[in-house]
Design a protein around this motif. Structure first.
Motif, PDB file in Angstrom:
ATOM      1  N   PHE A 176      13.001   4.809   1.320  1.00 56.70           N
ATOM      2  CA  PHE A 176      13.816   5.935   1.797  1.00 56.70           C
ATOM      3  C   PHE A 176      15.232   5.912   1.229  1.00 56.70           C
ATOM      4  O   PHE A 176      15.837   6.951   1.029  1.00 56.70           O
ATOM      5  CB  PHE A 176      13.884   5.957   3.324  1.00 56.70           C
ATOM      6  N   ASP A 177      15.757   4.712   0.994  1.00 57.09           N
ATOM      7  CA  ASP A 177      17.140   4.595   0.529  1.00 57.09           C
ATOM      8  C   ASP A 177      17.258   4.380  -0.981  1.00 57.09           C
ATOM      9  O   ASP A 177      18.364   4.213  -1.490  1.00 57.09           O
ATOM     10  CB  ASP A 177      17.850   3.456   1.263  1.00 57.09           C
ATOM     11  N   LEU A 178      16.139   4.355  -1.678  1.00 60.84           N
ATOM     12  CA  LEU A 178      16.190   4.188  -3.130  1.00 60.84           C
ATOM     13  C   LEU A 178      16.389   5.549  -3.792  1.00 60.84           C
ATOM     14  O   LEU A 178      15.964   6.580  -3.259  1.00 60.84           O
ATOM     15  CB  LEU A 178      14.898   3.532  -3.639  1.00 60.84           C
ATOM     16  N   PRO A 179      17.053   5.598  -4.944  1.00 60.95           N
ATOM     17  CA  PRO A 179      17.271   6.877  -5.633  1.00 60.95           C
ATOM     18  C   PRO A 179      15.937   7.580  -5.928  1.00 60.95           C
ATOM     19  O   PRO A 179      14.952   6.924  -6.256  1.00 60.95           O
ATOM     20  CB  PRO A 179      17.966   6.476  -6.939  1.00 60.95           C
ATOM     21  N   GLN A 180      15.931   8.894  -5.785  1.00 63.10           N
ATOM     22  CA  GLN A 180      14.712   9.694  -5.987  1.00 63.10           C
ATOM     23  C   GLN A 180      14.843  10.559  -7.236  1.00 63.10           C
ATOM     24  O   GLN A 180      15.940  11.000  -7.547  1.00 63.10           O
ATOM     25  CB  GLN A 180      14.466  10.572  -4.754  1.00 63.10           C
ATOM     26  N   ILE A 195       4.016   1.244   2.330  1.00 67.38           N
ATOM     27  CA  ILE A 195       5.265   1.718   1.716  1.00 67.38           C
ATOM     28  C   ILE A 195       5.221   3.242   1.725  1.00 67.38           C
ATOM     29  O   ILE A 195       4.512   3.864   0.933  1.00 67.38           O
ATOM     30  CB  ILE A 195       5.436   1.193   0.279  1.00 67.38           C
ATOM     31  N   ILE A 196       5.962   3.834   2.637  1.00 62.34           N
ATOM     32  CA  ILE A 196       5.936   5.287   2.803  1.00 62.34           C
ATOM     33  C   ILE A 196       6.832   5.904   1.732  1.00 62.34           C
ATOM     34  O   ILE A 196       8.027   5.638   1.672  1.00 62.34           O
ATOM     35  CB  ILE A 196       6.390   5.676   4.228  1.00 62.34           C
ATOM     36  N   THR A 197       6.206   6.698   0.893  1.00 58.36           N
ATOM     37  CA  THR A 197       6.871   7.270  -0.270  1.00 58.36           C
ATOM     38  C   THR A 197       7.555   8.580   0.087  1.00 58.36           C
ATOM     39  O   THR A 197       6.896   9.504   0.567  1.00 58.36           O
ATOM     40  CB  THR A 197       5.818   7.530  -1.375  1.00 58.36           C
ATOM     41  N   PRO A 198       8.862   8.677  -0.161  1.00 60.08           N
ATOM     42  CA  PRO A 198       9.552   9.939   0.107  1.00 60.08           C
ATOM     43  C   PRO A 198       9.016  11.084  -0.743  1.00 60.08           C
ATOM     44  O   PRO A 198       8.774  12.158  -0.259  1.00 60.08           O
ATOM     45  CB  PRO A 198      11.009   9.650  -0.233  1.00 60.08           C
ATOM     46  N   GLN A 199       8.816  10.829  -2.013  1.00 60.16           N
ATOM     47  CA  GLN A 199       8.282  11.866  -2.899  1.00 60.16           C
ATOM     48  C   GLN A 199       7.661  11.178  -4.097  1.00 60.16           C
ATOM     49  O   GLN A 199       8.322  10.431  -4.797  1.00 60.16           O
ATOM     50  CB  GLN A 199       9.382  12.816  -3.369  1.00 60.16           C
ATOM     51  N   SER A 200       6.393  11.422  -4.320  1.00 57.56           N
ATOM     52  CA  SER A 200       5.728  10.857  -5.483  1.00 57.56           C
ATOM     53  C   SER A 200       6.157  11.623  -6.726  1.00 57.56           C
ATOM     54  O   SER A 200       6.244  12.849  -6.698  1.00 57.56           O
ATOM     55  CB  SER A 200       4.212  10.973  -5.313  1.00 57.56           C
ATOM     56  N   PRO A 201       6.403  10.918  -7.832  1.00 59.26           N
ATOM     57  CA  PRO A 201       6.717  11.629  -9.073  1.00 59.26           C
ATOM     58  C   PRO A 201       5.558  12.529  -9.524  1.00 59.26           C
ATOM     59  O   PRO A 201       5.736  13.397 -10.348  1.00 59.26           O
ATOM     60  CB  PRO A 201       6.933  10.504 -10.083  1.00 59.26           C
ATOM     61  N   PHE A 202       4.354  12.324  -8.965  1.00 57.45           N
ATOM     62  CA  PHE A 202       3.187  13.105  -9.362  1.00 57.45           C
ATOM     63  C   PHE A 202       2.815  14.216  -8.379  1.00 57.45           C
ATOM     64  O   PHE A 202       1.848  14.922  -8.571  1.00 57.45           O
ATOM     65  CB  PHE A 202       1.971  12.184  -9.553  1.00 57.45           C
ATOM     66  N   LYS A 203       3.544  14.343  -7.259  1.00 58.05           N
ATOM     67  CA  LYS A 203       3.188  15.336  -6.247  1.00 58.05           C
ATOM     68  C   LYS A 203       4.379  16.227  -5.920  1.00 58.05           C
ATOM     69  O   LYS A 203       5.512  15.793  -5.993  1.00 58.05           O
ATOM     70  CB  LYS A 203       2.732  14.646  -4.947  1.00 58.05           C
ATOM     71  N   TYR A 256       0.874  -1.173   0.000  1.00 63.53           N
ATOM     72  CA  TYR A 256       0.000   0.000   0.000  1.00 63.53           C
ATOM     73  C   TYR A 256       0.913   1.226   0.000  1.00 63.53           C
ATOM     74  O   TYR A 256       1.491   1.576   1.022  1.00 63.53           O
ATOM     75  CB  TYR A 256      -0.877  -0.060   1.240  1.00 63.53           C
ATOM     76  N   PHE A 257       1.072   1.831  -1.169  1.00 64.50           N
ATOM     77  CA  PHE A 257       1.980   2.962  -1.339  1.00 64.50           C
ATOM     78  C   PHE A 257       1.283   4.275  -1.005  1.00 64.50           C
ATOM     79  O   PHE A 257       0.100   4.450  -1.297  1.00 64.50           O
ATOM     80  CB  PHE A 257       2.451   3.049  -2.799  1.00 64.50           C
ATOM     81  N   GLY A 258       2.018   5.198  -0.426  1.00 64.57           N
ATOM     82  CA  GLY A 258       1.462   6.523  -0.185  1.00 64.57           C
ATOM     83  C   GLY A 258       2.429   7.381   0.608  1.00 64.57           C
ATOM     84  O   GLY A 258       3.399   6.887   1.182  1.00 64.57           O
ATOM     85  N   THR A 259       2.141   8.675   0.632  1.00 63.82           N
ATOM     86  CA  THR A 259       2.967   9.562   1.451  1.00 63.82           C
ATOM     87  C   THR A 259       2.535   9.476   2.913  1.00 63.82           C
ATOM     88  O   THR A 259       3.326   9.748   3.803  1.00 63.82           O
ATOM     89  CB  THR A 259       2.877  11.025   0.960  1.00 63.82           C
ATOM     90  N   LYS A 311       6.523  18.517  -3.079  1.00 66.76           N
ATOM     91  CA  LYS A 311       6.936  18.207  -1.710  1.00 66.76           C
ATOM     92  C   LYS A 311       6.635  19.336  -0.733  1.00 66.76           C
ATOM     93  O   LYS A 311       7.124  19.334   0.378  1.00 66.76           O
ATOM     94  CB  LYS A 311       8.440  17.916  -1.730  1.00 66.76           C
ATOM     95  N   LEU A 312       5.804  20.290  -1.113  1.00 67.31           N
ATOM     96  CA  LEU A 312       5.593  21.493  -0.306  1.00 67.31           C
ATOM     97  C   LEU A 312       5.212  21.220   1.142  1.00 67.31           C
ATOM     98  O   LEU A 312       5.799  21.767   2.052  1.00 67.31           O
ATOM     99  CB  LEU A 312       4.526  22.379  -0.959  1.00 67.31           C
ATOM    100  N   SER A 313       4.203  20.389   1.369  1.00 62.70           N
ATOM    101  CA  SER A 313       3.712  20.180   2.737  1.00 62.70           C
ATOM    102  C   SER A 313       4.070  18.798   3.275  1.00 62.70           C
ATOM    103  O   SER A 313       3.466  18.329   4.222  1.00 62.70           O
ATOM    104  CB  SER A 313       2.194  20.364   2.767  1.00 62.70           C
ATOM    105  N   LEU A 314       5.054  18.152   2.663  1.00 59.17           N
ATOM    106  CA  LEU A 314       5.410  16.799   3.060  1.00 59.17           C
ATOM    107  C   LEU A 314       6.305  16.818   4.302  1.00 59.17           C
ATOM    108  O   LEU A 314       7.367  17.429   4.299  1.00 59.17           O
ATOM    109  CB  LEU A 314       6.151  16.123   1.900  1.00 59.17           C
TER     110      LEU A 314
END
Length: 194
Positions: free
Chosen positions: A77-81, A37-45, A7-10, A47-50
């Motif tokens: 968290f440790d995968l390339p962003q 699965i806590i997403t560091p940054q979605s390619p579609f969102k 279950y992916f999401g911020t 990061k303003l309020s993250l």
């Protein structure tokens, strides 16, 4: 082999809607566990309020303590962003492939844009997708209707959003009932989203 739904999401923040859906998936499908699965940054969102990754991980950790079949994961968290789902899936296969069989969990609204995901054909070829219902403005595209790897799960419709929670909390509204109690406590103590 354990069947694990991813279950992916911020989860910014995790709320009761997320928990209801995840718990429904492990109790009313053939999944043995659900990993958030806590997403560091979605390619579609943006990061303003993250919130910081570790704070969001801590809130998920707090939320699932009483649910042994639900697990928080900081694997991304440790995968390339920026990272893409296919990269996470390949990494998980490499790390845990012998012990676990992985599937995706997503809302039916995400099927509308699933064909835009990086390597979506490979995802569909190798992984099952468990889809929960969402209320949306338009009917979901039938592009994947009847696909053998897509299972619709009749989960409760939960129209609570993390964005709504953040915005209303900032306005001083009482959003406490929308959050698991330990998440509210952590969020309040840390003075998040004010």
């Amino acid at each position: 082999m354990k069947k694990v739904g991813l279950y992916f999401g911020t989860f910014n923040p995790i709320h009761i809607g997320h928990l209801v859906i995840a718990n429904h998936m492990v109790e009313f499908s053939d999944l043995d566990e659900v990993w958030f699965i806590i997403t560091p940054q979605s390619p579609f969102k943006t990061k303003l309020s993250l919130l910081d990754n570790n704070h969001r991980y801590q809130m998920v950790f707090e939320a699932v303590q009483d649910y042994p079949k639900l697990k928080p994961s900081k694997i991304e968290f440790d995968l390339p962003q920026p990272n893409y789902t296919i990269n996470t899936l390949l990494y998980l296969e490499e790390q845990y492939g012998a012990e676990y069989g992985f599937s995706l969990i997503m809302g039916e609204d995400n099927l509308k844009s699933f064909h835009k995901w990086k390597n979506y054909e490979a995802i569909l070829e190798h992984y099952s997708i468990y889809v929960y219902p969402r209320i949306s403005d338009g009917k979901a595209e039938n592009r994947f209707e009847g696909h053998s790897k897509i299972m619709k799960v009749d989960a409760p419709i939960m129209e609570i959003s993390s964005t709504f929670i953040r915005n209303e909390h900032k306005k001083g509204k009482n959003i406490k009932p929308l959050l698991p109690a330990p998440v509210w406590k952590y969020m309040d103590e840390m003075n998040f989203y004010r």
